[in-house]
Design an enzyme around this catalytic site. Structure first.
Site, PDB file in Angstrom:
ATOM      1  CG  HIS A  17      -1.982  -0.971   1.304  1.00 51.77           C
ATOM      2  ND1 HIS A  17      -2.181  -1.801   2.387  1.00 51.77           N
ATOM      3  CD2 HIS A  17      -2.965  -1.276   0.428  1.00 51.77           C
ATOM      4  CE1 HIS A  17      -3.233  -2.574   2.166  1.00 51.77           C
ATOM      5  NE2 HIS A  17      -3.726  -2.290   0.981  1.00 51.77           N
ATOM      6  CE  LYS A  41     -11.150  -6.858   1.996  1.00 56.98           C
ATOM      7  NZ  LYS A  41      -9.977  -6.122   1.518  1.00 56.98           N
ATOM      8  NE  ARG A  89      -3.221  -7.487  -4.393  1.00 52.65           N
ATOM      9  CZ  ARG A  89      -3.967  -8.168  -3.551  1.00 52.65           C
ATOM     10  NH1 ARG A  89      -3.443  -8.662  -2.458  1.00 52.65           N
ATOM     11  NH2 ARG A  89      -5.249  -8.367  -3.802  1.00 52.65           N
ATOM     12  CB  SER A 127      -4.476  -6.893   4.681  1.00 49.65           C
ATOM     13  OG  SER A 127      -3.988  -5.689   4.136  1.00 49.65           O
TER      14      SER A 127
HETATM   15  N1  COA Z   1       0.119  -4.216  -2.025  1.00 48.55           N
HETATM   16  C1  COA Z   1      -0.232  -5.183  -1.198  1.00 48.55           C
HETATM   17  N2  COA Z   1      -1.496  -5.537  -0.980  1.00 48.55           N
HETATM   18  C2  COA Z   1      -2.428  -4.856  -1.620  1.00 48.55           C
HETATM   19  C3  COA Z   1      -2.138  -3.823  -2.491  1.00 48.55           C
HETATM   20  C4  COA Z   1      -0.793  -3.501  -2.679  1.00 48.55           C
HETATM   21  N3  COA Z   1      -0.422  -2.535  -3.489  1.00 48.55           N
HETATM   22  N4  COA Z   1      -3.280  -3.337  -2.991  1.00 48.55           N
HETATM   23  C5  COA Z   1      -4.254  -4.047  -2.444  1.00 48.55           C
HETATM   24  N5  COA Z   1      -3.749  -4.972  -1.623  1.00 48.55           N
HETATM   25  C6  COA Z   1      -4.481  -5.989  -0.891  1.00 48.55           C
HETATM   26  C7  COA Z   1      -4.870  -5.573   0.459  1.00 48.55           C
HETATM   27  O1  COA Z   1      -3.912  -5.983   1.395  1.00 48.55           O
HETATM   28  C8  COA Z   1      -6.190  -6.245   0.650  1.00 48.55           C
HETATM   29  O2  COA Z   1      -6.012  -7.571   1.065  1.00 48.55           O
HETATM   30  P1  COA Z   1      -7.166  -8.386   1.832  1.00 48.55           P
HETATM   31  O3  COA Z   1      -8.297  -8.537   0.865  1.00 48.55           O
HETATM   32  O4  COA Z   1      -6.501  -9.650   2.173  1.00 48.55           O
HETATM   33  O5  COA Z   1      -7.579  -7.549   3.015  1.00 48.55           O
HETATM   34  C9  COA Z   1      -6.779  -6.239  -0.736  1.00 48.55           C
HETATM   35  O6  COA Z   1      -5.684  -6.215  -1.611  1.00 48.55           O
HETATM   36  C10 COA Z   1      -7.609  -5.033  -1.038  1.00 48.55           C
HETATM   37  O7  COA Z   1      -7.799  -4.275   0.114  1.00 48.55           O
HETATM   38  P2  COA Z   1      -7.708  -2.727   0.211  1.00 48.55           P
HETATM   39  O8  COA Z   1      -6.657  -2.190  -0.681  1.00 48.55           O
HETATM   40  O9  COA Z   1      -7.621  -2.375   1.653  1.00 48.55           O
HETATM   41  O10 COA Z   1      -9.050  -2.273  -0.403  1.00 48.55           O
HETATM   42  P3  COA Z   1     -10.459  -2.908  -0.272  1.00 48.55           P
HETATM   43  O11 COA Z   1     -10.687  -3.729  -1.509  1.00 48.55           O
HETATM   44  O12 COA Z   1     -10.681  -3.555   1.034  1.00 48.55           O
HETATM   45  O13 COA Z   1     -11.296  -1.570  -0.361  1.00 48.55           O
HETATM   46  C11 COA Z   1     -13.183  -0.168  -0.674  1.00 48.55           C
HETATM   47  C12 COA Z   1     -12.605  -1.577  -0.782  1.00 48.55           C
HETATM   48  C13 COA Z   1     -12.970   0.417   0.688  1.00 48.55           C
HETATM   49  C14 COA Z   1     -12.531   0.721  -1.713  1.00 48.55           C
HETATM   50  C15 COA Z   1     -14.678  -0.314  -0.993  1.00 48.55           C
HETATM   51  O14 COA Z   1     -15.222  -1.266  -0.099  1.00 48.55           O
HETATM   52  C16 COA Z   1     -15.410   0.999  -0.804  1.00 48.55           C
HETATM   53  O15 COA Z   1     -15.338   1.870  -1.658  1.00 48.55           O
HETATM   54  N6  COA Z   1     -16.183   1.141   0.305  1.00 48.55           N
HETATM   55  C17 COA Z   1     -16.986   2.327   0.579  1.00 48.55           C
HETATM   56  C18 COA Z   1     -18.453   2.070   0.270  1.00 48.55           C
HETATM   57  C19 COA Z   1     -18.728   2.186  -1.207  1.00 48.55           C
HETATM   58  O16 COA Z   1     -18.539   3.224  -1.812  1.00 48.55           O
HETATM   59  N7  COA Z   1     -19.212   1.087  -1.798  1.00 48.55           N
HETATM   60  C20 COA Z   1     -19.511   1.038  -3.202  1.00 48.55           C
HETATM   61  C21 COA Z   1     -18.289   0.759  -4.013  1.00 48.55           C
HETATM   62  S1  COA Z   1     -18.711   0.678  -5.744  1.00 48.55           S
END
Ligand code: COA
Length: 158
Positions: A17, A41, A89, A127
């Protein structure tokens, strides 16, 4: 002033990240890391803990961290952002990210989603895996900031 939002659950923040964030900070005047309240989550760390880990790990002066409730697009608009940053990724990320970006485009076509490729040394991190390895006593040194490493050790020791 070109503002971008880097949203996520960040449970916890990883060096992957931070790598995306570092590169986004060179492309935009300001980057706001948005820690989402609405995520499907079940998280290990509280919102405040996740925000604190991010704030303590970020070195770029044009990056700040905020917790946001509700829709990402509403948050982006309230901040005057022109872009959403997401890290990719591997090919496996594409389907979910494609759906997310299309849905966000549907909500507001003026805000673009920009994908940055994760550096190869972090392309296998998630994560979930970090938490699993730490819970089983494995080393996650170099994959997360030292503060996160310590916090995970404390969490699983107690
Ligand atoms: N390096 C390492 N890991 C990475 C990474 C990187 N560059 N980019 C993403 N990841 C991993 C994360 O560790 C995470 O792993 P996990 O699934 O094991 O927890 C996963 O990829 C993605 O997680 P993260 O980057 O934290 O984003 P997310 O997918 O959890 O986020 C939101 C989702 C928050 C963007 C989405 O739920 C949201 O927009 N919520 C608000 C409500 C909303 O608007 N909803 C409608 C959306 S259309």
């Amino acid at each position: 002033m070109r503002i971008a939002i880097y949203p996520g659950t960040f449970d916890p923040v990883t060096n992957g990240h931070l790598d995306i964030l570092h590169r986004a900070a060179t492309l935009f005047d300001q980057v706001i890391v948005g820690v989402a309240v609405e995520t499907n989550k079940k998280t290990l760390f509280s919102l405040e803990e996740r925000k604190h880990f991010l704030e303590s790990s970020i070195k770029e002066p044009n990056v700040k961290v905020e917790i946001f409730p509700g829709l990402l697009m509403h948050f982006a608009l309230s901040k005057g952002a022109c872009a959403i940053i997401r890290g990719l990724r591997a090919v496996s990320d594409f389907e979910y990210e494609f759906q997310l970006s299309m849905m966000n485009k549907q909500l507001n076509e003026k805000v673009e989603t920009i994908f940055l490729m994760t550096a190869s040394e972090y392309s296998f991190i998630s994560s979930t895996m970090i938490k699993e390895i730490s819970s089983l006593g494995g080393s996650i040194a170099g994959l997360v900031p030292p503060m996160v490493e310590e916090a995970l050790k404390r969490k699983f020791r107690s």
